[in-house]
Design a protein around this motif. Structure first.
Motif, PDB file in Angstrom:
ATOM      1  N   TYR A  30       0.872  -1.175   0.000  1.00 44.64           N
ATOM      2  CA  TYR A  30       0.000   0.000   0.000  1.00 44.64           C
ATOM      3  C   TYR A  30       0.911   1.226   0.000  1.00 44.64           C
ATOM      4  CZ  TYR A  30      -2.866   3.396   2.816  1.00 44.64           C
ATOM      5  OH  TYR A  30      -3.498   4.494   3.322  1.00 44.64           O
ATOM      6  N   HIS A 152      -8.493  -5.145  11.980  1.00 44.21           N
ATOM      7  CA  HIS A 152      -8.654  -5.977  10.791  1.00 44.21           C
ATOM      8  C   HIS A 152      -7.988  -7.347  10.926  1.00 44.21           C
ATOM      9  CE1 HIS A 152      -4.540  -4.853   8.974  1.00 44.21           C
ATOM     10  NE2 HIS A 152      -4.608  -4.322  10.166  1.00 44.21           N
ATOM     11  N   ASN A 201      -7.885   0.765   1.385  1.00 39.08           N
ATOM     12  CA  ASN A 201      -6.825  -0.199   1.150  1.00 39.08           C
ATOM     13  C   ASN A 201      -6.635  -1.208   2.277  1.00 39.08           C
ATOM     14  OD1 ASN A 201      -5.063   0.564  -1.421  1.00 39.08           O
ATOM     15  ND2 ASN A 201      -5.832   2.454  -0.514  1.00 39.08           N
ATOM     16  N   ILE A 202      -7.231  -0.963   3.432  1.00 40.41           N
ATOM     17  CA  ILE A 202      -7.026  -1.854   4.570  1.00 40.41           C
ATOM     18  C   ILE A 202      -8.340  -2.406   5.119  1.00 40.41           C
ATOM     19  CG2 ILE A 202      -6.198  -1.971   6.964  1.00 40.41           C
ATOM     20  CD1 ILE A 202      -3.932  -0.138   6.184  1.00 40.41           C
ATOM     21  N   MET A 204     -11.636  -1.922   3.726  1.00 42.88           N
ATOM     22  CA  MET A 204     -12.775  -2.103   2.824  1.00 42.88           C
ATOM     23  C   MET A 204     -13.415  -3.494   2.922  1.00 42.88           C
ATOM     24  SD  MET A 204     -13.170  -1.835  -1.324  1.00 42.88           S
ATOM     25  CE  MET A 204     -12.207  -0.360  -1.525  1.00 42.88           C
ATOM     26  N   PRO A 205     -12.638  -4.582   3.056  1.00 42.97           N
ATOM     27  CA  PRO A 205     -13.282  -5.902   3.104  1.00 42.97           C
ATOM     28  C   PRO A 205     -14.127  -6.129   4.349  1.00 42.97           C
ATOM     29  CG  PRO A 205     -10.923  -6.091   2.627  1.00 42.97           C
ATOM     30  CD  PRO A 205     -11.178  -4.690   3.071  1.00 42.97           C
ATOM     31  N   SER A 298      -3.077   2.371  -4.795  1.00 42.46           N
ATOM     32  CA  SER A 298      -3.671   2.661  -3.483  1.00 42.46           C
ATOM     33  C   SER A 298      -4.584   3.882  -3.554  1.00 42.46           C
ATOM     34  CB  SER A 298      -2.567   2.892  -2.446  1.00 42.46           C
ATOM     35  OG  SER A 298      -1.694   1.785  -2.388  1.00 42.46           O
ATOM     36  N   LEU A 301      -7.851   3.081  -5.352  1.00 39.78           N
ATOM     37  CA  LEU A 301      -8.831   2.340  -4.555  1.00 39.78           C
ATOM     38  C   LEU A 301      -9.758   3.274  -3.791  1.00 39.78           C
ATOM     39  CD1 LEU A 301      -9.443  -0.687  -4.122  1.00 39.78           C
ATOM     40  CD2 LEU A 301      -7.375  -0.218  -5.406  1.00 39.78           C
ATOM     41  N   TYR A 331      -4.870  -7.515  -6.601  1.00 36.15           N
ATOM     42  CA  TYR A 331      -4.943  -6.578  -5.475  1.00 36.15           C
ATOM     43  C   TYR A 331      -6.405  -6.268  -5.144  1.00 36.15           C
ATOM     44  CZ  TYR A 331      -3.739  -2.438  -2.657  1.00 36.15           C
ATOM     45  OH  TYR A 331      -3.604  -1.517  -1.639  1.00 36.15           O
ATOM     46  N   LEU A 335      -9.399  -7.089  -1.658  1.00 36.80           N
ATOM     47  CA  LEU A 335     -10.159  -6.057  -0.949  1.00 36.80           C
ATOM     48  C   LEU A 335     -11.667  -6.247  -1.077  1.00 36.80           C
ATOM     49  CD1 LEU A 335      -7.869  -3.049  -1.847  1.00 36.80           C
ATOM     50  CD2 LEU A 335      -8.172  -4.062   0.406  1.00 36.80           C
ATOM     51  N   ARG A 336     -12.089  -7.142  -1.934  1.00 38.89           N
ATOM     52  CA  ARG A 336     -13.483  -7.575  -2.057  1.00 38.89           C
ATOM     53  C   ARG A 336     -14.495  -6.412  -2.122  1.00 38.89           C
ATOM     54  NH1 ARG A 336     -11.401 -10.865   1.938  1.00 38.89           N
ATOM     55  NH2 ARG A 336     -12.717 -10.055   3.592  1.00 38.89           N
ATOM     56  N   SER A 365     -14.044 -11.587  -8.461  1.00 34.26           N
ATOM     57  CA  SER A 365     -13.874 -10.570  -7.420  1.00 34.26           C
ATOM     58  C   SER A 365     -15.204  -9.992  -6.956  1.00 34.26           C
ATOM     59  CB  SER A 365     -12.980  -9.439  -7.938  1.00 34.26           C
ATOM     60  OG  SER A 365     -11.708  -9.933  -8.292  1.00 34.26           O
TER      61      SER A 365
END
Length: 404
Positions: A30, A152, A201-202, A204-205, A298, A301, A331, A335-336, A365
Motif C-alpha cells: 500500500y 482488521h 486499502n485496509i 474495505m473488506p 492505493s 482504490l 490486489y 479487498l473484495r 472478485s
C-alpha cells in the motif's frame, strides 16, 4: 522539535510517545507517499500504562520519549491492542526494560504474540487475557477493552479511557500521514481524505464488521471526546466526523462516477479508454482515467470506493491480459469491493484473450459484468471509436441509476 513537543501531552497525564516515519513509502504494498506514524500512548497514574508500541527499528526512539517522562522500568501495564508487527515488534524491547509489567490483550492476541515472539522470551511474560467490557483500574482512571475481531485481524481490540472519553482505536480511524503536528485539526485541509485512502486499502473488506462495531459502541453507550489511532493524527475537535465517515464507507455509499482503468502497449487500448471516458462525460457523469503504470493503485482504490462502475482495459500479451492488469485485479480481489459493476475492453493483434481473462477475474472478485467486453483488432477505427463512446454513455446511465 524540543522535548515538550516530542512528548506531547494529549490530555492531563496522557502522552503520545510514538514515532514519525517520514520516509515510509510502502506499507506491505500500500503506497504511502505522505509517510506514516506508529503511535503509542503512555498514561501516568498509580499504575503506569503503555498503550501499544512501535516497529522494532523505532523502539529506541519510543523508549527515549518514555524515558523523558518516566523510567521505562516503572511501567506496570502494557496494552497490546493488535499483534501486527508495526504495533507489536517494539514490545520485546519494552518488556526487557519493564520486566514486571503485565501484558493485556485478547485471547487471539496472546496466541499471536507467543507465535511471533515466543523464542524471544514472550512465553515468560505475565499475560492477562481480556474481552469486551473488561475494566482495568489504573488509579484515578479506568480503562475498558473492546474486542474488534477482523478490524482488521482476529486479535484486534481497542482501549477506552472512561471519564476522559478517549478511545485508543488502534488501526481503526487511522491514516498514513507523517506530520510534525499530532492532531487532525492542526493538519491543513484535515485528514479525512487520508483516512479514506487508508480505509479503502485496509478496511474495505470488513464493512460489515464496521457496522457491527458501531452497534456494539451504541450498546455500550460510549461517547468519544478524542479518538487516538495507532497511525496518523488524533481526532479531537469533532471525533464523530470520522466515525460517521466510517459508517458511510461501510454502507458503501457511492456517487455517480465511472472509473476508466487501463494499460496499453501501442496505444490502441489507450485510445479506446479515452473514447469511453468521453462517452461517460457526454452522459453527464464524472469520469476519471487511470493508466495502471502511471497512477498509484492505493490512491485509485479510494476513488473506486465511491464509484459504482468501472471500465477496465487491457491489451493482449502472450494470449492473456497485460501483467499490470492482472496484478491490479489480484490486489482488487483481496479487498473484495461490493455492489460494483464493470465492463472489460481491450485490443489484440493476431489473437485475443485479454478481455475474456479480465471478465473472469472481475467476476471472481464479485463485480457484476454489465455486458460483453468490447475489443478491437490492432487499432480502433471509426466504428470502434463510436462503439467505445456509446459504451461510455451506457456506463454513465448505469452509474446514475446505481447512485440513486
Amino acid at each position: 522539535m524540543g522535548p515538550k513537543d516530542e512528548n506531547l501531552e494529549i490530555a492531563k497525564g496522557i502522552y503520545w510517545v510514538g514515532v514519525v516515519d517520514w520516509n515510509l513509502r510502502d506499507f506491505h504494498g500500500y503506497a504511502t507517499p505522505k509517510g506514516g506514524t506508529y503511535n503509542a500512548y503512555l498514561i501516568v497514574d498509580e499504575k503506569i500504562t503503555l498503550i501499544d508500541t512501535v516497529k522494532a527499528e523505532f523502539a529506541p526512539e519510543m523508549i527515549e520519549r518514555i524515558r523523558r517522562i518516566v523510567n521505562p522500568s516503572k511501567i506496570d501495564y502494557v496494552i497490546s491492542n493488535h499483534v501486527e508487527m508495526d504495533h507489536s515488534s517494539g514490545l520485546p524491547a519494552i518488556m526487557e526494560l519493564a520486566k514486571d509489567a503485565k501484558v493485556f490483550c485478547t485471547k487471539h492476541g496472546k496466541t499471536g504474540l507467543n507465535e511471533h515472539y515466543g523464542a524471544g522470551g514472550c512465553r515468560n511474560w505475565d499475560f492477562e487475557v481480556v474481552d469486551t467490557g473488561y475494566e482495568l483500574d489504573i488509579g484515578s482512571r479506568t480503562l475498558m477493552f473492546i474486542e474488534t475481531p477482523m478490524l482488521h485481524w482476529p486479535d484486534s481490540m481497542q482501549t477506552y479511557l472512561k471519564g476522559d472519553k478517549i478511545l485508543f482505536s488502534n488501526d481503526a480511524f487511522g491514516q498514513h500521514l507523517a506530520t510534525s503536528v499530532r492532531f487532525e485539526d492542526e493538519v491543513e485541509g484535515g485528514a479525512i481524505e487520508d483516512a479514506a485512502i487508508y480505509y479503502a486499502n485496509i478496511l474495505m473488506p470488513f464493512g460489515s464488521k464496521v457496522l457491527k462495531y458501531a452497534e456494539k459502541i451504541a450498546d455500550l453507550g460510549l461517547e468519544f471526546d478524542m479518538i487516538a489511532p495507532a497511525h496518523g493524527v488524533i481526532w479531537r475537535e469533532d471525533p464523530s466526523c470520522i466515525v460517521e465517515a466510517y459508517l458511510r464507507w461501510a454502507k458503501r455509499e457511492v456517487i455517480p462516477k465511472v472509473l476508466v482503468i487501463y494499460d496499453t502497449m501501442w496505444n490502441s487500448t489507450e485510445i479506446m479508454a479515452k473514447e469511453i471516458l468521453e462517452g461517460v462525460r457526454e452522459g453527464g457523469v464524472e469520469a476519471k482515467l487511470f493508466h495502471l503504470r502511471k497512477n498509484d493503485w492505493s490512491m485509485m482504490l479510494k476513488e473506486l470506493m465511491f464509484s459504482p462502475v468501472i471500465a477496465l482495459g487491457s491489451p493482449t500479451m502472450h494470449g492473456t491480459m497485460f501483467f499490470t492488469v492482472s496484478g491490479f485485479l489480484t490486489y482488487l480481489k483481496g479487498l473484495r469491493p461490493k455492489d460494483k459493476s464493470a465492463v472489460a475492453f481491450g485490443s489484440y493483434g493476431w489473437g485475443g484473450g485479454a478481455v475474456k481473462g479480465v471478465e473472469e477475474m472481475l467476476k471472481s472478485s464479485g463485480f457484476d459484468i454489465t455486458e460483453p467486453g468490447l475489443q478491437v483488432k490492432y487499432r480502433p477505427y471509426e466504428d470502434d471509436l463510436k462503439a467505445c463512446r456509446d459504451l461510455g454513455i451506457r456506463l454513465a446511465e448505469l452509474a446514475l441509476n446505481k447512485a440513486n
